[in-house]
Design an enzyme around this catalytic site. Structure first.
Site, PDB file in Angstrom:
ATOM      1  CE  LYS A 185      -6.699  -1.033  -1.195  1.00  0.00           C
ATOM      2  NZ  LYS A 185      -7.008   0.271  -0.533  1.00  0.00           N
ATOM      3  CE1 TYR A 196      -3.510   2.452   0.091  1.00  0.00           C
ATOM      4  CE2 TYR A 196      -4.387   1.232   2.034  1.00  0.00           C
ATOM      5  CZ  TYR A 196      -4.426   2.228   1.021  1.00  0.00           C
ATOM      6  OH  TYR A 196      -5.698   3.076   0.991  1.00  0.00           O
TER       7      TYR A 196
END
Length: 304
Positions: A170, A144
């Site tokens: 992400k 992420y």
């Protein structure tokens, strides 16, 4: 439970919409497993491609490592045979590594690696952090990129080269140049997932940058709406996308933006608005005021 190979996990996640289920708490703010399982069973019934347990909307930042383990085990036990359950890895490198090992033991399909806790780091330091977690598990890992762990294209390429089980990025930043550089450099080596709140707002433009799916918090309480929106994005149906943005998403954002932390609180309030009792959030988040709850309920009624 048979483990999903990392490349297969990436392919499955890329096929459809993703979501972060909320984590339910009782009146004492302890994990309410029965309500959580009921929610997951409902969520799994609409054809979502993957669910991220104990993530951002799931208040993973407020959970202990032991609680994260309980949430992940409950998710795998309830829906793991139907929908890939992606577990979180959070905190320091040591904590994230421990959580990765626990997730693999619990039967999770993959990992979402969050930024390290409360420290700034160089790109070299982030490479070491992500690589340590990847080496600790055979699960597919999605990193992420956000907050204090924003990865540039060179870093992502090096991580992908070093770690075959790194399967996804992400994006929680929305930097067009950074995302363009990353996709240009790596192409389809990774699955690219939209991770900005609220993801629907950015979904259509990010699709042009290789971000083919995203995690929808709205799916928690309006799954049919979220899937309709996702289908319109995938079809590049601009008319429908902007109609749905105007009908619900933008007015919803106006309520969300009334207070810090509402990005999570409003999802639990949305569940309550559709009769499914989302419950309270843990500190330091705050629940919606009565006025905000009433405004949200009225808005939800318009699109149901």
């Amino acid at each position: 439970m048979t483990q999903i190979p990392p490349t297969e996990l990436a392919a499955r996640l890329a096929t459809g919409l993703l979501s972060f289920p909320v984590t339910h708490f009782d009146d004492n703010l302890a994990f309410a497993e029965a309500r959580y399982r009921e929610h997951l069973a409902w969520q799994a019934g609409f054809g979502v491609a993957g669910l991220f347990a104990a993530g951002g909307t799931g208040e993973g930042f407020s959970l202990t490592s032991a609680e994260i383990g309980s949430v992940v085990r409950a998710a795998v036990g309830e829906i793991g045979d139907v929908v890939p359950v992606v577990a979180p890895a959070t905190g320091s490198t040591a904590q994230a590594t421990e959580q990765a090992l626990a997730a693999e033991k619990a039967g999770a399909a993959g990992l979402l690696l969050f930024p390290p806790y409360l420290t700034e780091a160089t790109q070299a330091g982030l490479i070491a952090h992500v690589s340590a977690v990847c080496r600790a598990t055979t699960l597919g890992v999605i990193v992420y990129s956000r907050a204090n762990a924003v990865l540039d294209d060179v870093t992502v390429a090096e991580l992908a080269d070093r770690n075959p089980n790194l399967v996804g990025l992400k994006d929680g930043v929305g930097d067009i140049e950074r995302m363009t550089r990353t996709y240009a450099r790596l192409g389809d080596r990774l699955v690219y997932i939209g991770g900005l709140p609220t993801a629907e707002t950015f979904a259509l433009p990010l699709l042009q940058l290789g971000v083919t799916t995203y995690s929808s918090a709205l799916y928690n309480f309006l799954p049919e709406f979220a899937l309709r929106f996702f289908a319109a994005v995938r079809a590049q149906d601009r008319t429908t996308v902007y109609q749905l943005l105007n009908d619900f998403v933008i007015p919803y954002l106006d309520i969300r933006d009334r207070a810090r932390g509402y990005a999570v609180s409003i999802i639990k309030a949305g569940l309550t608005a559709v009769g499914r009792d989302g419950g309270r959030v843990r500190p330091p988040l705050t629940d919606l005021t009565d006025t905000d709850r009433s405004d949200l309920a009225a808005l939800v009624d318009k699109v149901r």
